[in-house]
Write a protein that holds these residues in place. Structure first.
Motif, PDB file in Angstrom:
ATOM      1  N   ASP A 102      -0.168  -3.795 -14.719  1.00  0.00           N
ATOM      2  CA  ASP A 102      -0.307  -4.619 -13.515  1.00  0.00           C
ATOM      3  C   ASP A 102      -0.850  -3.870 -12.301  1.00  0.00           C
ATOM      4  O   ASP A 102      -1.144  -4.486 -11.276  1.00  0.00           O
ATOM      5  N   GLY A 103      -0.986  -2.533 -12.393  1.00  0.00           N
ATOM      6  CA  GLY A 103      -1.515  -1.781 -11.256  1.00  0.00           C
ATOM      7  C   GLY A 103      -0.588  -1.744 -10.058  1.00  0.00           C
ATOM      8  O   GLY A 103      -1.020  -1.450  -8.948  1.00  0.00           O
ATOM      9  N   VAL A 104       0.697  -2.018 -10.279  1.00  0.00           N
ATOM     10  CA  VAL A 104       1.682  -2.027  -9.201  1.00  0.00           C
ATOM     11  C   VAL A 104       2.421  -0.692  -9.188  1.00  0.00           C
ATOM     12  O   VAL A 104       2.857  -0.201 -10.232  1.00  0.00           O
ATOM     13  N   VAL A 105       2.563  -0.115  -8.012  1.00  0.00           N
ATOM     14  CA  VAL A 105       3.270   1.161  -7.860  1.00  0.00           C
ATOM     15  C   VAL A 105       4.710   0.881  -7.434  1.00  0.00           C
ATOM     16  O   VAL A 105       4.949   0.135  -6.482  1.00  0.00           O
ATOM     17  N   ARG A 106       5.649   1.516  -8.124  1.00  0.00           N
ATOM     18  CA  ARG A 106       7.070   1.342  -7.832  1.00  0.00           C
ATOM     19  C   ARG A 106       7.655   2.667  -7.343  1.00  0.00           C
ATOM     20  O   ARG A 106       7.535   3.690  -8.033  1.00  0.00           O
ATOM     21  N   ARG A 128       0.853  -1.182   0.000  1.00  0.00           N
ATOM     22  CA  ARG A 128       0.000   0.000   0.000  1.00  0.00           C
ATOM     23  C   ARG A 128       0.889   1.232   0.000  1.00  0.00           C
ATOM     24  O   ARG A 128       2.057   1.155   0.381  1.00  0.00           O
ATOM     25  N   THR A 129       0.349   2.347  -0.445  1.00  0.00           N
ATOM     26  CA  THR A 129       1.165   3.558  -0.456  1.00  0.00           C
ATOM     27  C   THR A 129       0.298   4.801  -0.409  1.00  0.00           C
ATOM     28  O   THR A 129      -0.851   4.793  -0.856  1.00  0.00           O
ATOM     29  N   VAL A 130       0.867   5.838   0.144  1.00  0.00           N
ATOM     30  CA  VAL A 130       0.244   7.149   0.128  1.00  0.00           C
ATOM     31  C   VAL A 130       0.914   8.036  -0.928  1.00  0.00           C
ATOM     32  O   VAL A 130       0.490   9.164  -1.149  1.00  0.00           O
ATOM     33  N   ALA A 131       1.947   7.522  -1.597  1.00  0.00           N
ATOM     34  CA  ALA A 131       2.702   8.282  -2.587  1.00  0.00           C
ATOM     35  C   ALA A 131       2.014   8.229  -3.949  1.00  0.00           C
ATOM     36  O   ALA A 131       1.669   7.155  -4.438  1.00  0.00           O
ATOM     37  N   TYR A 132       1.861   9.401  -4.556  1.00  0.00           N
ATOM     38  CA  TYR A 132       1.178   9.498  -5.843  1.00  0.00           C
ATOM     39  C   TYR A 132       2.150   9.246  -6.994  1.00  0.00           C
ATOM     40  O   TYR A 132       3.199   9.892  -7.080  1.00  0.00           O
ATOM     41  N   PRO A 133       1.824   8.318  -7.918  1.00  0.00           N
ATOM     42  CA  PRO A 133       2.670   8.110  -9.091  1.00  0.00           C
ATOM     43  C   PRO A 133       2.313   9.108 -10.191  1.00  0.00           C
ATOM     44  O   PRO A 133       1.169   9.546 -10.305  1.00  0.00           O
ATOM     45  N   ALA A 134       3.291   9.489 -10.981  1.00  0.00           N
ATOM     46  CA  ALA A 134       3.049  10.449 -12.053  1.00  0.00           C
ATOM     47  C   ALA A 134       1.949   9.943 -12.981  1.00  0.00           C
ATOM     48  O   ALA A 134       1.872   8.760 -13.299  1.00  0.00           O
TER      49      ALA A 134
END
Length: 265
Positions: free
Chosen positions: A80-84, A45-51
């Protein structure tokens, strides 16, 4: 298939920190002489927004005790909907292990500025309609919402458009809307409901049967499919100014600034 990352900023733009578990840590990019090795860290999970959508990614840190990972960009996989979370560990720190608990901390000032700039772009769509150019005449197509450059492009061309008059009208209307205020809303909707909320259709990149997130920047106005971060009330956008109108190849671009952006006066 990799599990998708839970996106906590969807629910609260002003949440700047969360706990998360590490799913993977992989080398990222080619090594550069003299620079620390770069990694892509995947969390549950993350609170960081991807570009995306013209809005820059968050920056920040991942912290586990004395181990700190500096995030310089955040990227979401389209398939894949995965945030890196991309960046580097502080000097001397060993990489996280799978299963480690970390705290995600985003840079608060940058997050708030990005939300204000992005929200101003949506509010500009409302102002355009209010001064006589609804989506049936000039349809919002794409935008850039960065601290050093912001604009919205509209598909369509108005013959004999008086650019200076449009700039004055938009500045006045944006000031009026900001002064009046109004709560923003973002909601995941079934495809048909989202289509209705967005004026009767959705862009082709949104798959039928999906549940897109729709942002309504002001109550009782047309929504827009958007995954970005936004202010809670349009009054929080702050000082706004149109900096130019350009018409080229059937596209009308309206550039703007808000207080805090580079070059804003």
């Amino acid at each position: 298939m990799a599990e998708t990352t839970e996106l906590l900023y969807f629910d609260d733009t002003f949440r700047f920190e969360c706990a998360a578990a590490v799913r993977s840590v992989e080398p990222h990019g080619d090594p550069v002489d003299g620079a620390p090795p770069r990694y892509a860290v995947v969390l549950d999970r993350t609170v960081a927004y991807p570009a995306g959508g013209g809005q820059p990614s968050d920056t920040g840190r991942l912290v586990n005790g004395d181990v700190v990972f500096s995030i310089d960009s955040v990227v979401a996989g389209k398939e894949d909907g995965v945030v890196r979370h991309v960046g580097a560990f502080e000097e001397g720190a060993a990489p996280f292990a799978v299963g480690d608990e970390v705290t995600v901390k985003v840079d608060q000032d940058a997050r708030v500025l990005h939300a204000r700039v992005h929200s101003a772009g949506h509010l500009l769509d409302v102002a355009m309609a209010n001064v006589g150019y609804p989506s049936s005449i000039l349809a919002p197509a794409k935008g850039m919402h960065a601290p050093d450059q912001a604009y919205v492009e509209y598909a369509g061309k108005v013959e004999g458009l008086d650019k200076e008059s449009l700039i004055r009208a938009l500045d006045d209307e944006m000031a009026r809307l900001g002064k009046s205020g109004g709560k923003t809303a973002s909601t995941l909707m079934p495809y048909e409901e989202a289509s209705k909320a967005c004026g009767g259709s959705l862009p082709p990149y949104i798959e039928p049967g999906s549940r897109p997130r729709v942002v309504v920047i002001l109550p009782d106005t047309e929504g827009c499919p958007c995954g970005g971060t936004h202010v809670e009330d349009v009054g929080d956008v702050g000082a706004f100014a149109v900096t130019g109108v350009r018409v080229k190849k059937g596209v009308t671009r309206v550039s703007y600034t808000v207080e805090g952006m580079k070059g804003h006066k």
